[in-house]
Write an enzyme that holds these catalytic residues in place. Structure first.
Site, PDB file in Angstrom:
ATOM      1  N   ASP A   1      80.278-136.671  72.979  1.00  9.40           N
ATOM      2  CA  ASP A   1      78.950-136.298  73.458  1.00  9.40           C
ATOM      3  C   ASP A   1      78.276-135.371  72.464  1.00  9.40           C
ATOM      4  O   ASP A   1      78.868-134.355  72.068  1.00  9.40           O
ATOM      5  CB  ASP A   1      79.044-135.561  74.806  1.00  9.40           C
ATOM      6  CG  ASP A   1      79.444-136.467  75.942  1.00  9.40           C
ATOM      7  OD1 ASP A   1      79.037-137.645  75.940  1.00  9.40           O
ATOM      8  OD2 ASP A   1      80.160-135.998  76.837  1.00  9.40           O
TER       9      ASP A   1
ATOM     10  N   ASP B   1      85.601-140.143  74.473  1.00  8.69           N
ATOM     11  CA  ASP B   1      84.221-139.835  74.824  1.00  8.69           C
ATOM     12  C   ASP B   1      83.720-138.799  73.836  1.00  8.69           C
ATOM     13  O   ASP B   1      84.335-137.740  73.674  1.00  8.69           O
ATOM     14  CB  ASP B   1      84.161-139.277  76.252  1.00  8.69           C
ATOM     15  CG  ASP B   1      82.742-139.034  76.732  1.00  8.69           C
ATOM     16  OD1 ASP B   1      81.832-139.767  76.312  1.00  8.69           O
ATOM     17  OD2 ASP B   1      82.551-138.099  77.532  1.00  8.69           O
TER      18      ASP B   1
ATOM     19  N   ARG C   1      88.370-142.841  80.189  1.00  8.73           N
ATOM     20  CA  ARG C   1      88.023-143.364  78.870  1.00  8.73           C
ATOM     21  C   ARG C   1      89.060-143.036  77.812  1.00  8.73           C
ATOM     22  O   ARG C   1      89.710-141.999  77.867  1.00  8.73           O
ATOM     23  CB  ARG C   1      86.656-142.859  78.437  1.00  8.73           C
ATOM     24  CG  ARG C   1      86.537-141.358  78.540  1.00  8.73           C
ATOM     25  CD  ARG C   1      85.133-140.883  78.725  1.00  8.73           C
ATOM     26  NE  ARG C   1      84.702-141.163  80.070  1.00  8.73           N
ATOM     27  CZ  ARG C   1      83.652-140.637  80.647  1.00  8.73           C
ATOM     28  NH1 ARG C   1      82.901-139.801  80.010  1.00  8.73           N
ATOM     29  NH2 ARG C   1      83.328-140.934  81.868  1.00  8.73           N
TER      30      ARG C   1
ATOM     31  N   ARG D   1      86.496-147.910  73.524  1.00  4.65           N
ATOM     32  CA  ARG D   1      85.748-147.324  74.644  1.00  4.65           C
ATOM     33  C   ARG D   1      85.061-148.412  75.442  1.00  4.65           C
ATOM     34  O   ARG D   1      84.375-149.271  74.892  1.00  4.65           O
ATOM     35  CB  ARG D   1      84.705-146.329  74.104  1.00  4.65           C
ATOM     36  CG  ARG D   1      83.676-145.835  75.119  1.00  4.65           C
ATOM     37  CD  ARG D   1      84.271-144.835  76.094  1.00  4.65           C
ATOM     38  NE  ARG D   1      83.386-144.516  77.184  1.00  4.65           N
ATOM     39  CZ  ARG D   1      82.568-143.475  77.222  1.00  4.65           C
ATOM     40  NH1 ARG D   1      82.491-142.655  76.214  1.00  4.65           N
ATOM     41  NH2 ARG D   1      81.825-143.263  78.286  1.00  4.65           N
TER      42      ARG D   1
END
Length: 157
Positions: free
Chosen positions: A95, A93, A90, A81
């Site tokens: 989150d 990712d 990317r 990343r």
């Protein structure tokens, strides 16, 4: 603690990266992977590049929120990343969307994720595995579905 993690990728073999990330989440110490959504193809929002592959995972974890964030960032780094600019395409990712019913605001972490209620790529897979999920301070996640209905999202498995 129950935590929900958004998983997405649009560089390289995005599907393989998402599946590997889910496997790595299952292997995190001090917890268990309880549920994963299906995989979804979504158009980039506020970004460019290829379509994304997205999913949401539900974890039970003994890690505190900041330690969990650190573990997520390590998984991202294992996939190369890079963060050249905000919302850049990317390889992976991750989150932290929800951490129990906590609201956390520090320089390095915002929970609930500040834009999760504006993103079909979060809400649709979240609803799949947690139809009664509540976004602290905002209410039922499902109530935001009509607001994101125009966003392109397709289940691919």
């Amino acid at each position: 603690m129950i935590a929900y993690v958004g998983v997405g990728a649009n560089l390289g073999d995005a599907r393989a990266n998402v599946l590997d990330a889910l496997a790595r989440l299952a292997a995190l110490p001090g917890g268990a992977l309880l549920h994963t959504s299906g995989l979804y193809r979504t158009a980039p929002i506020d970004s460019s590049g290829d379509h994304y592959i997205n999913a949401v995972a539900c974890l039970e974890t003994s890690l505190d929120a900041h330690a969990l964030l650190g573990a997520l960032q390590e998984i991202e780094q294992a996939h190369g990343r890079e963060r050249p600019y905000r919302n850049a395409p990317r390889t992976l990712d991750l989150d932290l969307l929800l951490y129990g019913d906590e609201s956390i605001e520090t320089p390095t972490l915002s929970v609930p994720h500040p834009r999760m209620h504006e993103r079909a790529f979060v809400l649709v897979p979240l609803y799949e595995i947690a139809p009664d999920a509540v976004i602290p301070g905002l209410g039922l996640a499902s109530s935001f579905g009509p607001r994101v209905a125009a966003q392109s999202i397709y289940r691919i498995d």
